[in-house]
Design a protein around this motif. Structure first.
Motif, short mmCIF file in Angstrom:
data_model
loop_
_atom_site.label_atom_id
_atom_site.label_comp_id
_atom_site.label_asym_id
_atom_site.label_seq_id
_atom_site.Cartn_x
_atom_site.Cartn_y
_atom_site.Cartn_z
N GLY A 100 0.80 -1.21 0.00
CA GLY A 100 0.00 0.00 0.00
C GLY A 100 0.84 1.26 0.00
O GLY A 100 2.07 1.24 0.07
N ALA A 101 0.16 2.39 -0.04
CA ALA A 101 0.82 3.69 -0.12
C ALA A 101 1.35 4.17 1.22
O ALA A 101 2.24 5.01 1.28
N THR A 102 0.81 3.62 2.34
CA THR A 102 1.24 4.02 3.67
C THR A 102 1.19 2.81 4.61
O THR A 102 0.57 1.80 4.30
N PHE A 103 1.83 2.96 5.76
CA PHE A 103 1.66 1.99 6.84
C PHE A 103 1.41 2.78 8.12
O PHE A 103 1.79 3.94 8.25
N GLY A 104 0.75 2.16 9.07
CA GLY A 104 0.42 2.82 10.32
C GLY A 104 1.51 2.67 11.35
O GLY A 104 2.12 1.60 11.47
N PHE A 105 1.76 3.75 12.09
CA PHE A 105 2.71 3.71 13.20
C PHE A 105 2.10 4.50 14.35
O PHE A 105 1.61 5.62 14.15
N THR A 106 2.10 3.93 15.55
CA THR A 106 1.42 4.53 16.69
C THR A 106 2.40 5.30 17.57
O THR A 106 3.46 4.78 17.93
N LEU A 107 2.01 6.53 17.91
CA LEU A 107 2.80 7.40 18.78
C LEU A 107 1.99 7.78 20.01
O LEU A 107 0.77 7.91 19.93
N ASP A 108 2.67 7.99 21.13
CA ASP A 108 2.01 8.58 22.29
C ASP A 108 1.55 9.98 21.90
O ASP A 108 2.26 10.71 21.20
N ASN A 109 0.37 10.37 22.35
CA ASN A 109 -0.18 11.68 21.98
C ASN A 109 0.74 12.83 22.36
O ASN A 109 0.87 13.80 21.60
N GLU A 110 1.36 12.73 23.52
CA GLU A 110 2.26 13.81 23.95
C GLU A 110 3.40 13.99 22.96
O GLU A 110 3.81 15.11 22.65
N HIS A 111 3.91 12.88 22.45
CA HIS A 111 5.00 12.94 21.48
C HIS A 111 4.49 13.47 20.13
O HIS A 111 5.17 14.26 19.47
N LEU A 112 3.31 13.03 19.73
CA LEU A 112 2.74 13.52 18.48
C LEU A 112 2.53 15.03 18.52
O LEU A 112 2.84 15.73 17.54
#
Length: 196
Positions: A100-112
């Motif tokens: 696909g065109a992207t993949f998902g990566f999860t970040l802590d909200n504070e870091h985002l």
């Protein structure tokens, strides 16, 4: 002067006690895999920066940003040297060559929130490295090359909203492979007064 010849099977063969891992590879240190992943991605960043002609500095203390990368060129419009901030992440949970065109990566909200802030004086990018689960597959060396597996991808998260309660999944474009050419292009855009 006499030069020592390597022993057949390696220097340590027969000089260590019994292996607990069935002896299928070299005896690796006991450092946690996540710590080793951090070291590997720093090595990747150093190689890319060297090939791109960039300098690196590490903020101390680390305040949520791992590295500052600077690129000097008289062709830059905003200054003769421009800098971006780089946050490194690594995972073995995503297979190589994500479909696909992207993949998902999860970040802590504070870091985002820190990475997504806009406007900024110094732009930030997130660099995510996908690595094999087994450390023995991370690199291979030969007389003509050193291969690191698998790949780093980059994205600019400026303006990215927080959508989760504590963590947010962001999308990383698979077309944005982080290598020396990509870094030079990023720095050229920033040096022209644009965004990464």
């Amino acid at each position: 002067m006499a030069l020592a010849q390597p022993e057949p099977g390696g220097v340590l063969q027969g000089r260590i006690g019994p292996r607990t891992d069935a002896g299928t590879g070299p005896l690796r240190g006991s450092l946690a895999t996540t710590a080793c992943m951090e070291t590997l991605q720093v090595g990747y960043l150093h190689a890319v920066a060297a090939a791109a002609g960039c300098s690196l500095s590490q903020p101390f203390p680390d305040n949520g940003i791992d590295w500052h990368v600077s690129h000097g060129a008289s062709e830059h419009v905003v200054d003769d040297e421009v800098t971006i901030k780089v946050q490194l992440k690594a995972t073995y949970q995503i297979p190589p060559r994500p479909a696909g065109a992207t993949f998902g990566f999860t970040l802590d909200n504070e870091h985002l929130v820190k990475l997504a802030r806009t406007p900024v004086a110094v732009h930030k990018i997130l660099v995510v490295m996908l690595v094999p689960r087994e450390r023995g597959q991370w690199l291979s060396a030969g007389h003509d090359r050193l291969d690191l597996r698998h790949c780093c991808y980059w994205t600019n998260l400026a303006g990215q909203p927080v959508t989760g309660r504590r963590r947010t999944t962001v999308r990383i474009p698979t077309t944005r492979i982080f290598d020396d050419r990509a870094l030079c292009e990023i720095m050229t855009r920033v040096g022209s007064g644009g965004t990464p």
